[in-house]
Design an enzyme around this catalytic site. Structure first.
Site, short mmCIF file in Angstrom:
data_model
loop_
_atom_site.label_atom_id
_atom_site.label_comp_id
_atom_site.label_asym_id
_atom_site.label_seq_id
_atom_site.Cartn_x
_atom_site.Cartn_y
_atom_site.Cartn_z
N ASN A 173 -10.41 0.49 0.89
CA ASN A 173 -8.90 0.48 0.81
C ASN A 173 -8.50 0.08 -0.49
O ASN A 173 -8.69 -1.12 -0.80
CB ASN A 173 -8.21 -0.31 2.05
CG ASN A 173 -6.81 -0.35 1.81
OD1 ASN A 173 -6.10 -0.14 0.92
ND2 ASN A 173 -6.24 -1.06 3.03
N CYS A 231 0.81 -1.26 -0.02
CA CYS A 231 0.05 -0.08 -0.05
C CYS A 231 0.91 1.31 0.04
O CYS A 231 0.37 2.40 -0.43
CB CYS A 231 -0.80 0.17 0.99
SG CYS A 231 -2.07 -1.27 1.43
N HIS A 272 -2.98 7.42 3.33
CA HIS A 272 -3.68 5.98 2.97
C HIS A 272 -5.05 5.70 3.40
O HIS A 272 -5.18 6.02 4.76
CB HIS A 272 -2.63 4.89 3.15
CG HIS A 272 -3.09 3.60 2.83
ND1 HIS A 272 -3.69 3.44 1.69
CD2 HIS A 272 -2.99 2.33 3.61
CE1 HIS A 272 -4.23 2.02 1.78
NE2 HIS A 272 -3.71 1.59 2.82
O1 UT7 Z 1 -3.66 -1.26 3.83
C1 UT7 Z 1 -3.11 -1.94 4.58
C2 UT7 Z 1 -3.77 -2.54 5.80
N1 UT7 Z 1 -4.77 -2.81 6.42
C3 UT7 Z 1 -5.24 -1.91 7.51
O2 UT7 Z 1 -4.76 -1.01 7.36
C4 UT7 Z 1 -6.18 -2.78 8.32
C5 UT7 Z 1 -5.95 -2.12 9.75
N2 UT7 Z 1 -6.78 -2.64 10.72
C6 UT7 Z 1 -8.10 -2.03 10.88
O3 UT7 Z 1 -8.47 -1.49 10.07
C7 UT7 Z 1 -8.94 -2.93 12.03
O4 UT7 Z 1 -8.31 -3.75 12.92
C8 UT7 Z 1 -10.02 -3.90 11.56
C9 UT7 Z 1 -11.24 -2.92 10.63
C10 UT7 Z 1 -9.72 -4.84 10.44
C11 UT7 Z 1 -10.95 -4.59 12.38
O5 UT7 Z 1 -11.22 -3.65 13.52
P1 UT7 Z 1 -10.99 -4.03 14.92
O6 UT7 Z 1 -11.86 -2.96 15.92
O7 UT7 Z 1 -9.40 -4.06 15.33
O8 UT7 Z 1 -11.83 -5.28 15.12
P2 UT7 Z 1 -11.23 -6.60 15.51
O9 UT7 Z 1 -10.27 -7.14 14.71
O10 UT7 Z 1 -10.52 -6.52 17.24
O11 UT7 Z 1 -12.66 -7.61 15.76
C12 UT7 Z 1 -13.70 -7.35 16.75
C13 UT7 Z 1 -14.63 -8.17 16.41
C14 UT7 Z 1 -14.22 -9.60 16.38
O12 UT7 Z 1 -15.04 -10.32 16.98
P3 UT7 Z 1 -14.89 -11.04 18.60
O13 UT7 Z 1 -13.68 -11.59 18.55
O14 UT7 Z 1 -14.69 -9.74 19.56
O15 UT7 Z 1 -16.15 -11.75 19.03
C15 UT7 Z 1 -14.36 -10.00 14.90
O16 UT7 Z 1 -14.53 -11.24 14.85
O17 UT7 Z 1 -15.35 -8.01 15.35
C16 UT7 Z 1 -15.38 -9.12 14.65
N3 UT7 Z 1 -15.31 -8.94 13.15
C17 UT7 Z 1 -16.60 -8.45 12.46
N4 UT7 Z 1 -17.81 -8.46 12.79
C18 UT7 Z 1 -18.74 -8.22 11.91
C19 UT7 Z 1 -14.31 -8.71 12.19
N5 UT7 Z 1 -14.74 -8.36 11.13
C20 UT7 Z 1 -16.12 -8.23 11.15
C21 UT7 Z 1 -17.14 -8.06 9.98
N6 UT7 Z 1 -18.28 -7.89 10.64
N7 UT7 Z 1 -16.68 -7.63 8.96
#
Ligand code: UT7
Length: 317
Positions: free
Chosen positions: A272, A108, A242
């Site tokens: 993204n 990215c 980004h």
């Molecule tokens: O371009 C380069 C790279 N990528 C990035 O910059 C991404 C960087 N990271 C992020 O943007 C965030 O970490 C995410 C958007 C990917 C995730 O957000 P988060 O607040 O860090 O959530 P999490 O991964 O801690 O997940 C929280 C919960 C989990 O459930 P439990 O374990 O708390 O029960 C996930 O399973 O949200 C769940 N979850 C979802 N729920 C509904 C993960 N994806 C989804 C979804 N819909 N699409």
């Protein structure tokens, strides 16, 4: 180096959060709250090289040039249907340019690495007008059954034309080999001699880890560049970051002690788009007439590697 033209192209199909709800255990509310995304553009019948060529021709036209005036093409790209030749070579043929071409893959951050390479090439006197483009289809790298990854990405292309000038105030590139938190494996052709185990796997991302690293490294890059240039955060008109997650953009804004008026964004509409996100947003700002001669802009991106790239640009157009 200075930027003299911008362009962009996005696929026609708009995938809204509610469309994702149809086949994933997700919700519009979760996606909006955690990422700021409402919809993204995803490739269907288009070919990435055609989107890349469209963005390039718009940038060349905006620069008041023709493809014959371009004497180097640098294309940032992670995947497309061709492993070889490079996407830059394919785009060269479509737009009717005849210059040397090269692809870069810094995930990215790739557009900023490409811009930095263009700056060096101009300084060396080896080129006069360089097309720097980023074209990405991350929708083809993800598992569309994995809600934690597939909802985040969209496809698109953005391009700029650069020439000799006084627009590059400073740049900073960093790489820390950290392949465990973000990667994608493609399968290669089998041979009679391969004995190791190989398996193609869709994109894996440790979202929380990437989030933290992204905020800290982008904030650090920007502060380092501002200090080196003797500038204060408020001297920058726009931080063209980004577009990975609205919360990452807000966190960087907080680190710099600014308000969100300095942080234009389109992550809500495009998701993204990997290295294409910075030039796509820049083109929107340019075509909406939001950039004035003398404005200072920061570009900053982060991605797999782990790579980061940032630069301060003066808008001279
Ligand atoms: O371009 C380069 C790279 N990528 C990035 O910059 C991404 C960087 N990271 C992020 O943007 C965030 O970490 C995410 C958007 C990917 C995730 O957000 P988060 O607040 O860090 O959530 P999490 O991964 O801690 O997940 C929280 C919960 C989990 O459930 P439990 O374990 O708390 O029960 C996930 O399973 O949200 C769940 N979850 C979802 N729920 C509904 C993960 N994806 C989804 C979804 N819909 N699409």
């Amino acid at each position: 180096m200075k930027i003299i033209g911008t362009g962009r192209a996005n696929p026609a199909v708009v995938v809204t959060n509610s469309m994702l709800e149809q086949f994933l255990d997700t919700s519009d509310e979760w996606i909006r709250e955690r990422t700021g995304m409402a919809e993204r553009r995803v490739i269907s019948s288009e070919k990435l090289e055609d989107l890349a060529a469209e963005a390039s021709l718009k940038a060349i036209e905006d620069a008041g040039l023709t493809p014959a005036d371009i004497d180097y093409i640098i294309c940032s790209n992670v995947v497309n249907e061709y492993a070889t030749p490079g996407l830059s070579c394919i785009v060269q043929g479509i737009i009717g340019a005849t210059c040397a071409c090269i692809d870069v893959n810094a995930a990215c951050s790739g557009f900023i690495y490409a811009l930095d390479m263009a700056d060096d090439r101009l300084k060396s006197g080896k080129a006069k007008n360089i097309l720097v483009l980023a074209a990405e289809e991350p929708s083809r790298m993800v598992d569309w059954k994995d809600r934690s990854v597939c909802v985040l990405f969209g496809d698109g292309a953005g391009a700029v034309v650069v020439t000799e000038g006084e627009g590059m105030i400073g740049s900073r590139l960093t790489t820390v080999s950290k392949t465990d938190c973000l990667h994608y494996f493609r399968t290669l052709e089998p041979t009679p001699y391969i004995t190791k185990e190989e398996e193609g796997k869709p994109m894996y991302m440790n979202g929380r880890e990437v989030f933290k690293t992204a905020v800290l490294s982008s904030s650090r890059d920007i502060k380092t560049l501002l200090d080196a240039a003797g500038l204060k955060p408020e001297d920058i008109k726009y931080y063209v970051l980004h577009q990975a997650n609205m919360r990452i953009i807000e966190a960087i804004c907080n680190h710099l002690g600014l308000d969100m008026s300095h942080f234009p964004h389109n992550v809500d509409r495009y998701g993204n788009t990997s290295s294409a996100s910075v030039p796509i947003l820049l083109d929107e700002l340019n075509r909406e007439g939001k950039l004035q001669k003398g404005d200072k802009l920061v570009f900053s991106a982060f991605g797999a590697g782990f790579t980061t790239g940032a630069c301060i640009i003066e808008w001279t157009k």
